[in-house]
Every structure is written in structure tokens, then in C-alpha cells.
Design a protein around this motif. Sequence first.
Motif, PDB file in Angstrom:
ATOM      1  N   ARG A 116       0.833  -1.205   0.000  1.00 49.09           N
ATOM      2  CA  ARG A 116       0.000   0.000   0.000  1.00 49.09           C
ATOM      3  C   ARG A 116       0.871   1.261   0.000  1.00 49.09           C
ATOM      4  NH1 ARG A 116      -3.277  -0.100   4.905  1.00 49.09           N
ATOM      5  NH2 ARG A 116      -3.891  -2.039   3.904  1.00 49.09           N
ATOM      6  N   GLN A 117       1.915   1.263   0.851  1.00 47.52           N
ATOM      7  CA  GLN A 117       2.844   2.403   0.865  1.00 47.52           C
ATOM      8  C   GLN A 117       3.432   2.664  -0.511  1.00 47.52           C
ATOM      9  OE1 GLN A 117       6.237   2.189   3.450  1.00 47.52           O
ATOM     10  NE2 GLN A 117       4.977   1.756   5.240  1.00 47.52           N
ATOM     11  N   ARG A 118       3.854   1.589  -1.170  1.00 53.70           N
ATOM     12  CA  ARG A 118       4.470   1.738  -2.494  1.00 53.70           C
ATOM     13  C   ARG A 118       3.468   2.306  -3.486  1.00 53.70           C
ATOM     14  NH1 ARG A 118       8.062  -3.101  -1.989  1.00 53.70           N
ATOM     15  NH2 ARG A 118       9.653  -2.202  -0.621  1.00 53.70           N
ATOM     16  N   LEU A 119       2.238   1.770  -3.448  1.00 56.33           N
ATOM     17  CA  LEU A 119       1.213   2.248  -4.383  1.00 56.33           C
ATOM     18  C   LEU A 119       0.898   3.722  -4.120  1.00 56.33           C
ATOM     19  CD1 LEU A 119      -1.163  -0.863  -4.346  1.00 56.33           C
ATOM     20  CD2 LEU A 119       0.199  -0.083  -6.286  1.00 56.33           C
ATOM     21  N   GLN A 120       0.859   4.085  -2.846  1.00 58.32           N
ATOM     22  CA  GLN A 120       0.621   5.493  -2.506  1.00 58.32           C
ATOM     23  C   GLN A 120       1.747   6.369  -3.044  1.00 58.32           C
ATOM     24  OE1 GLN A 120       0.484   5.083   1.726  1.00 58.32           O
ATOM     25  NE2 GLN A 120      -1.735   4.739   1.809  1.00 58.32           N
ATOM     26  N   ASP A 121       2.990   5.920  -2.838  1.00 59.07           N
ATOM     27  CA  ASP A 121       4.143   6.693  -3.327  1.00 59.07           C
ATOM     28  C   ASP A 121       4.077   6.862  -4.843  1.00 59.07           C
ATOM     29  OD1 ASP A 121       4.870   6.596  -0.707  1.00 59.07           O
ATOM     30  OD2 ASP A 121       6.631   5.323  -0.983  1.00 59.07           O
ATOM     31  N   GLU A 122       3.690   5.762  -5.533  1.00 61.23           N
ATOM     32  CA  GLU A 122       3.571   5.812  -6.985  1.00 61.23           C
ATOM     33  C   GLU A 122       2.490   6.805  -7.411  1.00 61.23           C
ATOM     34  OE1 GLU A 122       5.006   3.798  -9.759  1.00 61.23           O
ATOM     35  OE2 GLU A 122       6.538   3.980  -8.215  1.00 61.23           O
ATOM     36  N   LEU A 123       1.372   6.776  -6.692  1.00 62.45           N
ATOM     37  CA  LEU A 123       0.282   7.690  -7.048  1.00 62.45           C
ATOM     38  C   LEU A 123       0.728   9.140  -6.879  1.00 62.45           C
ATOM     39  CD1 LEU A 123      -2.709   7.925  -7.959  1.00 62.45           C
ATOM     40  CD2 LEU A 123      -3.302   8.127  -5.533  1.00 62.45           C
ATOM     41  N   ILE A 124       1.484   9.412  -5.817  1.00 61.66           N
ATOM     42  CA  ILE A 124       1.996  10.771  -5.597  1.00 61.66           C
ATOM     43  C   ILE A 124       2.891  11.174  -6.769  1.00 61.66           C
ATOM     44  CG2 ILE A 124       3.504  12.195  -4.145  1.00 61.66           C
ATOM     45  CD1 ILE A 124       2.476  10.491  -1.745  1.00 61.66           C
ATOM     46  N   ARG A 125       3.753  10.255  -7.186  1.00 62.41           N
ATOM     47  CA  ARG A 125       4.664  10.558  -8.298  1.00 62.41           C
ATOM     48  C   ARG A 125       3.877  10.813  -9.586  1.00 62.41           C
ATOM     49  NH1 ARG A 125       6.277   7.918 -12.352  1.00 62.41           N
ATOM     50  NH2 ARG A 125       5.571   5.878 -11.648  1.00 62.41           N
ATOM     51  N   ILE A 126       2.902   9.938  -9.858  1.00 60.80           N
ATOM     52  CA  ILE A 126       2.098  10.087 -11.079  1.00 60.80           C
ATOM     53  C   ILE A 126       1.338  11.413 -11.045  1.00 60.80           C
ATOM     54  CG2 ILE A 126       0.082   9.159 -12.283  1.00 60.80           C
ATOM     55  CD1 ILE A 126       1.101   6.347 -11.403  1.00 60.80           C
ATOM     56  N   GLN A 127       0.799  11.741  -9.895  1.00 62.45           N
ATOM     57  CA  GLN A 127       0.019  12.967  -9.767  1.00 62.45           C
ATOM     58  C   GLN A 127       0.916  14.198  -9.904  1.00 62.45           C
ATOM     59  OE1 GLN A 127      -2.757  13.948 -10.129  1.00 62.45           O
ATOM     60  NE2 GLN A 127      -3.501  15.453  -8.659  1.00 62.45           N
ATOM     61  N   GLU A 128       2.160  14.127  -9.420  1.00 60.60           N
ATOM     62  CA  GLU A 128       3.094  15.242  -9.608  1.00 60.60           C
ATOM     63  C   GLU A 128       3.323  15.478 -11.100  1.00 60.60           C
ATOM     64  OE1 GLU A 128       6.551  14.090  -7.379  1.00 60.60           O
ATOM     65  OE2 GLU A 128       5.702  14.796  -5.478  1.00 60.60           O
ATOM     66  N   GLU A 129       3.331  14.370 -11.842  1.00 65.97           N
ATOM     67  CA  GLU A 129       3.563  14.449 -13.277  1.00 65.97           C
ATOM     68  C   GLU A 129       2.323  14.934 -14.027  1.00 65.97           C
ATOM     69  OE1 GLU A 129       4.991  10.997 -16.237  1.00 65.97           O
ATOM     70  OE2 GLU A 129       6.037  11.022 -14.311  1.00 65.97           O
ATOM     71  N   LEU A 130       1.147  14.422 -13.645  1.00 63.34           N
ATOM     72  CA  LEU A 130      -0.046  14.618 -14.469  1.00 63.34           C
ATOM     73  C   LEU A 130      -0.983  15.719 -13.973  1.00 63.34           C
ATOM     74  CD1 LEU A 130      -1.022  10.890 -15.187  1.00 63.34           C
ATOM     75  CD2 LEU A 130       0.477  12.384 -16.536  1.00 63.34           C
ATOM     76  N   GLY A 131      -1.044  15.945 -12.673  1.00 65.18           N
ATOM     77  CA  GLY A 131      -1.924  17.003 -12.155  1.00 65.18           C
ATOM     78  C   GLY A 131      -3.395  16.798 -12.458  1.00 65.18           C
ATOM     79  N   LYS A 132      -3.897  15.567 -12.306  1.00 62.52           N
ATOM     80  CA  LYS A 132      -5.327  15.289 -12.476  1.00 62.52           C
ATOM     81  C   LYS A 132      -6.110  15.857 -11.301  1.00 62.52           C
ATOM     82  CE  LYS A 132      -4.565  12.700 -16.061  1.00 62.52           C
ATOM     83  NZ  LYS A 132      -4.935  13.250 -17.383  1.00 62.52           N
TER      84      LYS A 132
END
Length: 401
Positions: free
Chosen positions: A202-218
Motif C-alpha cells: 500500500r505504501q508503495r502504491l501510494q508513493d507511486e500515485l503521488i509521483r504520477i500525480q506530480e507528473e499529471l496534475g489530475k
Amino acid sequence: MSETLPSEAQPAPPTAAEPGRDDRNISGVPIRLDGVTKRYPGQDVPAVDDVTLEIAAGETVMFVGPSGCGKTTLLKMINRLIEPTGGRIHLGDEDVTDQDPDRLRRRIGYVIQAGGLFPHMTVATNIGLVPKMLKWDDARVAARVDELLDLVGLDPDQYRDRYPRELSGGQQQRVGVARALAADPPVLLMDEPFGAVDPITRQRLQDELIRIQEELGKTIVFVTHDFDEAVKLGDRIVVFDVGARVVQYDTPERILADPAEEYVADFVGAGATLKQLTLTRVGDVDLLQPTTATVGSDAAAAVAAAQAAGDDYVVVLDRRGRPISWPTLAELTRSPTIPDTVDERLPVVGMRSTLNDALDTMLAASQGGVVVTGRRESLAGVMAVETVMAAIQRTRSGAAG
Ligand SMILES: Nc1ncnc2c1ncn2[C@@H]1O[C@H](COP(=O)(O)OP(=O)(O)O)[C@@H](O)[C@H]1O
Ligand SMILES: [Mg+2]
């Protein structure tokens, strides 16, 4: 014709100073709920009662509140998996309340627990569903699938032809996120997406989502029952009570510092000081730089270097600079060269992990520190439990002063 909504050139005017957020890329649109109500047939009280809420473009807004308070119902009204019985819903400048739901859903990604993947379809087919519906040609769909697998951290060559049952829970969830992002929708709705995986995944998935969101800004609306998750991922948190009554809608910092009602204080829980750890990322603190040694190199030299630096352990790196173990000096003296043994229990966190995640990882591994990785899983440093303790001390004295 493009199916995506025109993205806002500017984020909505902030309601309060948001330090350091204005340089972000934003591809999301604002969502406006206006007196939205849902009364299920035969219900005396509405499940969602007259909710008015504005979500700014590019923000991640977390819905928290007790089970049955109406979070899922409210979320599903945004993409009209549930029809509202009253009120209006706007995406950007557009009133979508009466828009064809199928058309609407192509512009709103949706992620649920366990990925919600179709079991009889390959990963690539699952991810390509919406682009195919939008009549993209096969080459464009295939390229998009590979791009998305990359984005969510799965090697396309290895995973595109697999079936969901051939993936771990965490990998299925990544594919679920990739599928939701396939047609580049401005809005992403996520309903307890990481609820079914183990805490480390879960921690890893959360970290990934943060990274993706930094990139995409949805614009992301994310339902969770885990307050720590809300603090970690949210730009803002909405705390709901029964009937989806909005009790507080604010930044994690302000909710922790100043819960609106006793109800919110209860929800935040007794460990408010500890929860402050969720506001700090590992990448925000000074890391220790340990002595390192590469697999196959001379062990005695590594021991000498560590002794000179005052370290009682060495972080062993594989040939691509990724940490694989951290033996003590005593362990290292047993072989002439640095062994390539991978320590499966090595506690590792990323730069986007919170201090709370780091503490959890240390406790789970019974270790007094964690190894921190940065780009491409290369070593960024080591964080000791003392750093976490110091952060607790600081928030305590901050609260007292
Ligand atoms: N399809 C349905 N028919 C009737 N009642 C429902 C239905 N779905 C949810 N409810 C009720 O609506 C309320 C809100 O449910 P839900 O939105 O699932 O809450 P949450 O996601 O916050 O747990 C609950 O009382 C639930 O029992
Ligand atoms: Mg729910």
C-alpha cells in the motif's frame, strides 16, 4: 474530435496560501457539486443529503468518514454510476448532470478495490478498453498501453500479455490505475483502491500515485477509511458524517492542527502528534550517507572504510547501484569479497514515503533505520529512527509553543 474537456490554464483561485504549489502541471478540471442528493428507493433519510462542494483543478481531495456515511454514493454520482435524485454536477464549465453517462465516463477514470480488472482479458486489453471505445487505431492503443505500464512501474514486455490472475494484488492495482488513466481523463475517482493490499505494498502504491500525480496534475477524488492515507495523499480532506454532511473540508495540516468538531477530533484520533509524521516526507529530511560497497568488491577495504567513517555496517549495492543488504562489519569479515546475497527483509522506503511509513517499515523489520532509495531504486541514503524521534520532538515543542 477530442473527448477530453478543455483543461484549465490556471488552477482555481486558492482559498488560502498554498506554498510551493503554483508551479505544478495541471491537466485536471474543477468539479462542482451543487446541492447533490441521493435518496435510494424506500429510504427515509437520503444517503447523500444536499451536498455542496467545490474541488479545484489538479487537487487530490480525500473523502473520509464512517462506514455508510455516503462516500461511495457521492463518488459514484460524479460519474453517474448512481443517478442523483437532486442537485447539479459540473465538470469544468460544463453541467454534466444530464449528460449521457457513457460519454461522461470516458472523461472520468475510475479505480476500485482489487483493480476491478476483467479476468478473461489480458493486461493490455484491460488497459486499452476506453481508447478502443474511442476508436483509436491499434498501433496507437498499443503504444498507449506500453506508456501507461511504464508510468505505473510495470515492465511492458513482461506484463502486457498476462492475465489478471497472473499478477499480485499490488500489480493488479497498478494495472487498474493504468486503465483509469488510459484516455487521459482530467478526473480520476478512486474508491478505497488500496484497501485490499498489505501495508508495505500500500505504501508503495501510494508513493507511486503521488509521483504520477506530480507528473499529471489530475483532479482526483479518493475515498479512504484510513486517515493516515488521507493525510499522506490529500491536498485537502473532506470529513463526512451521516448523509455525507460535510463536517470539515481543509488541508491535512489544518485538520490535524484544528479539528472542526469533537467528531473530527475523534476521527483524527489520539495520536495526532504521531500523525504529524505523515505530513513529512522522507525526501524532506537530511539523510545519512552510509559507507557503501559494490557486490564482488574487496570486503576488507569496505570494512576499513566503514571503520574510518565510524559506521558499524555497510550498505551493499548491486551493479546498478541498488541497495540489496546492509551487513554489519562482523558479518562482512566472513568472506573476502562483498557477497551478492539479497536481504529480502531489508527495510526500504522511497523519497515520497512519509516519516510514518518509514517508522512502520522499521518496526516491521525490527530495525533501527531504513534504507532510502531515489531514482531507479538507487541508494539515496539511510534514515535512522533518531530522525523520526527528532521530528516528533519538533512537532511536540511546536504544539506547546
Ligand atoms: N443500492 C443501494 N440501495 C439502498 N441503499 C443503499 C444502496 N447503496 C448504499 N446504500 C445505503 O446508503 C448509505 C450510504 O452508503 P455508501 O455510499 O456505500 O457509504 P460509504 O461508502 O460511506 O460506506 C448506507 O446507509 C447504505 O446502506
Ligand atoms: Mg464506500
